[in-house]
Scaffold this active site. Sequence first.
Site, PDB file in Angstrom:
ATOM      1  N   SER A  47       0.819  -1.216   0.000  1.00  0.00           N
ATOM      2  CA  SER A  47       0.000   0.000   0.000  1.00  0.00           C
ATOM      3  C   SER A  47       0.852   1.264   0.000  1.00  0.00           C
ATOM      4  CB  SER A  47      -0.934   0.016   1.210  1.00  0.00           C
ATOM      5  OG  SER A  47      -1.863  -1.041   1.155  1.00  0.00           O
ATOM      6  N   GLY A 226      -4.303  -2.005  -0.729  1.00  0.00           N
ATOM      7  CA  GLY A 226      -3.524  -1.705  -1.917  1.00  0.00           C
ATOM      8  C   GLY A 226      -3.335  -0.213  -2.092  1.00  0.00           C
ATOM      9  N   CYS A 254      -9.372  -2.190   3.785  1.00  0.00           N
ATOM     10  CA  CYS A 254      -8.653  -1.011   3.302  1.00  0.00           C
ATOM     11  C   CYS A 254      -9.074  -0.649   1.868  1.00  0.00           C
ATOM     12  CB  CYS A 254      -7.145  -1.227   3.427  1.00  0.00           C
ATOM     13  SG  CYS A 254      -6.181   0.301   3.424  1.00  0.00           S
ATOM     14  N   GLN A 258     -12.855   0.514   0.023  1.00  0.00           N
ATOM     15  CA  GLN A 258     -13.141   1.580  -0.939  1.00  0.00           C
ATOM     16  C   GLN A 258     -13.778   1.010  -2.212  1.00  0.00           C
ATOM     17  OE1 GLN A 258      -9.207   3.237  -1.237  1.00  0.00           O
ATOM     18  NE2 GLN A 258      -9.195   3.841   0.915  1.00  0.00           N
ATOM     19  N   HIS A 348      -6.624  -2.526   9.270  1.00  0.00           N
ATOM     20  CA  HIS A 348      -5.929  -3.794   9.070  1.00  0.00           C
ATOM     21  C   HIS A 348      -6.092  -4.736  10.254  1.00  0.00           C
ATOM     22  CE1 HIS A 348      -3.715  -2.796   5.349  1.00  0.00           C
ATOM     23  NE2 HIS A 348      -3.796  -1.560   5.805  1.00  0.00           N
ATOM     24  N   GLU A 350      -5.404  -7.800  10.389  1.00  0.00           N
ATOM     25  CA  GLU A 350      -4.390  -8.851  10.448  1.00  0.00           C
ATOM     26  C   GLU A 350      -3.254  -8.493  11.403  1.00  0.00           C
ATOM     27  OE1 GLU A 350      -2.582  -5.885   8.019  1.00  0.00           O
ATOM     28  OE2 GLU A 350      -4.581  -6.747   7.904  1.00  0.00           O
TER      29      GLU A 350
END
Length: 373
Positions: A47, A226, A254, A258, A348, A350
């Site tokens: 990203s 990304g 993320c 969008q 995020h 994760e």
Amino acid sequence: MSQNALLVLEDGRAFAGTSYGATGETFGEAVFTTGMTGYQETLTDPSYHRQIVTQTAPHIGNTGVNDEDDESQKIWVAGYVVRDPARVSSNWRATRSLDEQLTAQGIVGISGIDTRALTRHLRERGAMRAGISTETLDPAELLKKVLEQPPMTGADLASEVTTFEPYVVAAQGEKRFTVVALDLGIKTMTPKRMAERGIEVHVLPATASLEEVLAVNPDGIFMSNGPGDPATTEHPTTLLKELLQRGKPYFGICFGNQVFGRALGLGTFKLKYGHRGINQPVLDRVTGKVEITSQNHGFAVDAPIEETVQTPYGTAEVSHVSLNDNVVEGLRLTGTDGRVLAFSVQYHPEAAAGPHDSAYLFDRFVELMEGRN
């Protein structure tokens, strides 16, 4: 041996310092991240493609670099800005220093500058184009080169960071579900978190067709984080519309949030300086709980926070909001019976790097595929 280095922003503000990592010249969008740890995960996060990253924490590199914490196959940042790089790395997992890693991968950086002043400037003026050079040390000359660079607005970058070939991350233990993960810049830890829950993850390129996705016969669809401007990402948006029309359970993170917003008919916009770091407070409007999250985004979904939106697929609503600036941090789609059909978050879960407050979202995805939402 360190050399003199220069950082110039597109509005003419200049900072003189010392080279850190590789020497040479680089350009990108200047941003800052507030994480006090996790620099290796930050550097290898796709990203950050085409961005010059400033660490607000003053001391960087003290734990060195290891072979386990990379979030992709390479460092993606365009340039790196730190105040006080560690002279010696000290950690039992370290295999080399951060400076060595930056140099080996050709990442041009600068150290010894006032990163507090730079951060305040970006907060007041917004993220902007910038350049770092050990070759062009005249601010006026470097500024000319900076102004020749393309802005982040309008940049379609997912195709530059996605995998070229599909691959599979096997489920750990008994396989329970099959998921197609569209790689818009996916981090290594994300499919691992799904695999831990018995999910076999088929990671496909960002250009994957509807036929290629359906050929996997997935129980659910995932779209990753990304880089770039989501307003330019046409193919994943069109693909997601087709999948939502077929009733496929969906989870997005993320950039995937969008894309989900665009598929639902909502707009996106560029934030002034974005959210980057591992200490961002978010309210889950469904449960009323506050979680501290890891974030890295410069764009956001434009959606009404207090109203629902009727879409061809169901009723959409904002599920999460930032407690710093009320920016949309999550979306939820429900059917006529109130059952959740799809959801996404702007952060995020994760936790690479970052807190584990949001790990429950992977469990929520499992429940969605089980039809228990």
